[in-house]
Design an enzyme around this catalytic site. Structure first.
Site, PDB file in Angstrom:
ATOM      1  N   GLU A  42       0.842  -1.289  -0.036  1.00 41.87           N
ATOM      2  CA  GLU A  42       0.034  -0.212  -0.021  1.00 41.87           C
ATOM      3  C   GLU A  42       0.810   1.243   0.017  1.00 41.87           C
ATOM      4  OE1 GLU A  42      -3.717   0.113  -0.107  1.00 41.87           O
ATOM      5  OE2 GLU A  42      -3.150  -1.905  -0.679  1.00 41.87           O
ATOM      6  N   TRP A  54       2.105   1.664  -3.427  1.00 38.06           N
ATOM      7  CA  TRP A  54       1.127   2.090  -4.348  1.00 38.06           C
ATOM      8  C   TRP A  54       0.959   3.558  -4.523  1.00 38.06           C
ATOM      9  CZ3 TRP A  54      -2.414   0.218  -7.668  1.00 38.06           C
ATOM     10  CH2 TRP A  54      -3.488   1.113  -8.093  1.00 38.06           C
ATOM     11  N   TRP A 108     -22.394   7.715 -20.280  1.00 39.91           N
ATOM     12  CA  TRP A 108     -22.576   8.021 -18.983  1.00 39.91           C
ATOM     13  C   TRP A 108     -23.986   8.927 -18.918  1.00 39.91           C
ATOM     14  CZ3 TRP A 108     -19.484   5.299 -16.017  1.00 39.91           C
ATOM     15  CH2 TRP A 108     -18.128   5.477 -16.394  1.00 39.91           C
ATOM     16  N   ASN A 163     -11.318   1.780   3.639  1.00 39.01           N
ATOM     17  CA  ASN A 163     -10.745   1.427   2.255  1.00 39.01           C
ATOM     18  C   ASN A 163     -11.730   0.667   1.463  1.00 39.01           C
ATOM     19  OD1 ASN A 163      -8.516   0.905   0.206  1.00 39.01           O
ATOM     20  ND2 ASN A 163      -8.673  -1.051   0.914  1.00 39.01           N
ATOM     21  N   TRP A 190     -17.195   8.803 -13.613  1.00 32.42           N
ATOM     22  CA  TRP A 190     -16.408   8.507 -12.576  1.00 32.42           C
ATOM     23  C   TRP A 190     -15.492   9.708 -12.093  1.00 32.42           C
ATOM     24  CZ3 TRP A 190     -11.262  10.352 -13.133  1.00 32.42           C
ATOM     25  CH2 TRP A 190     -10.637  10.383 -14.347  1.00 32.42           C
ATOM     26  N   TRP A 204      -9.833   5.865  -8.455  1.00 35.96           N
ATOM     27  CA  TRP A 204     -11.054   5.840  -9.291  1.00 35.96           C
ATOM     28  C   TRP A 204     -11.068   5.314 -10.665  1.00 35.96           C
ATOM     29  CZ3 TRP A 204     -16.157   7.073  -8.107  1.00 35.96           C
ATOM     30  CH2 TRP A 204     -16.113   7.451  -6.886  1.00 35.96           C
TER      31      TRP A 204
END
Length: 456
Positions: free
Chosen positions: A263, A266, A294, A332, A350, A373
């Site tokens: 993590e 990341w 969308w 999370n 998004w 996202w």
């Protein structure tokens, strides 16, 4: 003859421990620590409301810590490059020391100050541009990035803070923090923030030490919303109140903590993505999604509002959105569930969710927010497939979110364990709790149809 002062430029590195820019500035002579509130250089990505709340308290803490070193924090407001150059002329400073940042607006500012800026590494395990493929290009897939990072690990050990900072012969004037109006007033929506968070380096270091005892259980506990399995370090890391390499080394001799270390890595990976693709927060990583149909218009706006306010009729989604609004943070696992629901069940772009999180999260990070996202949306260069649609009701049950739901959706506090994840289906939905705004099957089929249309 007294040496010319050096400016120490703070941004998202609000700490004194493991602060290479601070140490380098101190070696050069008198130091003028500066924080500039720049709402112009970031453009549309100026700091969100929740981050501003955190910033106020973090700067208060940093000023106190600097005072212990016989120094002080100078506050200025305006475009960073112009403000720094004016401050150099005002004080006679010839150099600026700062830690390297990867947001596109900060990279441009660093380039504009190239003649006087001495840049240091300190916010990453390894500089993202040094972790590259065999052909020297940035990694676009996280798993490959993680393998490539191994050659740069472990990171250097963190350095101590200095005992004292020499100040200039004459201190420049400073803004007053209260005049920046970073805290909400009408209305004051931050009461839950005050209960949940204490910004600042001291708390960051305490939280780092406390999490060390729990890190070996992180792989499982992080997925359980009703448990305190997360590190809760994310806002402290975002604002640089603790360094990532200090956290990395704090886990030494703690057992198997690889899941959490990944993590941390990341974060480096996402900065590498926005380094290579600076507009990643605004544009699909996969061009095919530029034609995605969308939803828009009044009904979509109504659904977006229901999602934002935690009134979708899906308890796990509503709990997460209410936790976000109340505390500036979300678990999370629930972040993924709520994001997937907006994108796929509601078929809303998004970027609407990304912007909402940017404004509401105390840990909203340009690279992390955008990459996460796009990962959920399936639009990213490294992402889930769009057709993989999370089922919020079964996710809620699988990860035993009952107590979490009761905490954040009080209308459901008396619903039984058997019905808490889907009270509507169980026939016991309270009158003050909304019905589902769309059925799971209906939302899934609509999303898959839209994806099919996009592919032509």
């Amino acid at each position: 003859m007294t040496a010319s002062p050096t400016i120490l430029w703070f941004r998202q590195d609000l700490r004194l421990h493991d602060q290479p820019a601070l140490l380098a500035a101190a070696e050069a002579g008198p130091v003028i620590p500066v924080y500039i509130l720049d709402d112009e250089t970031p453009g549309d990505w100026r700091m969100g409301a929740a981050q501003r709340w955190w910033l106020h308290h973090s700067l208060t803490s940093l000023a106190k810590d600097l005072k212990e070193l016989d120094s002080r924090l100078i506050l200025r407001r305006g475009k960073a490059v112009e403000t720094l150059r004016a401050l150099m002329e005002e004080t006679g400073a010839t150099e600026i020391h700062a830690i390297r940042h990867y947001e596109p607006w900060w990279r441009k500012a660093e380039e504009a100050l190239d003649d006087c800026l001495r840049i240091h590494d300190g916010n990453h395990l390894a500089r993202p541009e040094l972790v590259t493929t065999g052909s020297g290009k940035p990694f676009r897939i996280y798993s490959a990035f993680w393998k490539g990072l191994q050659g740069h690990l472990p990171p250097e050990h963190p350095c101590d803070r200095p005992e004292r900072l020499e100040g200039p012969g004459h201190w420049p004037t400073s803004d007053t923090l209260a005049d920046w109006s970073l805290l909400p007033t009408k209305p004051d929506w931050s009461t839950g923030f005050d209960e949940d968070w204490i910004p600042g380096e001291a708390t960051a270091r305490e939280r780092m030490a406390d999490f060390g005892e729990k890190a070996v259980a992180y792989d499982t506990a992080r997925n359980m919303p009703s448990e305190e399995g997360s590190s809760r370090l994310s806002p402290h890391l975002h604002f640089g109140e603790v360094s990532v390499r200090a956290v990395w080394h704090s886990l030494a001799r703690r057992g198997d903590t690889e899941t959490f270390r990944k993590e941390l890595a990341w974060r480096d990976f996402t900065d590498g993505v926005v380094m290579a693709l600076p507009d990643y927060a605004d544009h699909n990583g996969r061009d095919a999604f530029d034609t995605m149909p969308w939803r828009s218009g009044a009904e979509a706006d109504k659904d977006l509002k229901a999602w934002q306010t935690g009134r979708t009729g899906y308890p796990i989604v509503d709990a997460g959105m209410r936790q976000l609004w109340t505390t500036g943070w979300m678990h999370n696992r629930v972040r993924m569930i709520t994001a997937s629901f907006l994108i796929k069940h509601l078929l809303i772009d998004w970027r609407e969710g990304e912007r909402w999180f940017w404004d509401c999260l105390v840990d909203a990070d340009y690279g992390n927010n955008a990459v996460n996202w796009q990962w959920v949306a399936g639009t990213g260069i490294d992402s889930n497939m769009f057709g993989r649609i999370m089922a919020p009701l079964s996710q809620s049950e699988k990860f035993d979110a009952g107590d979490y739901i009761r905490q954040w959706v009080p209308e459901l506090k008396h619903v039984s364990n058997a019905a808490i994840h889907d009270p509507e289906e169980a026939g016991c939905r309270p009158k003050d709790y909304p019905a589902k705004i769309i059925g799971h099957r209906e939302g899934r089929e609509r999303a898959l149809a839209a994806a099919k249309k996009m592919r032509g």
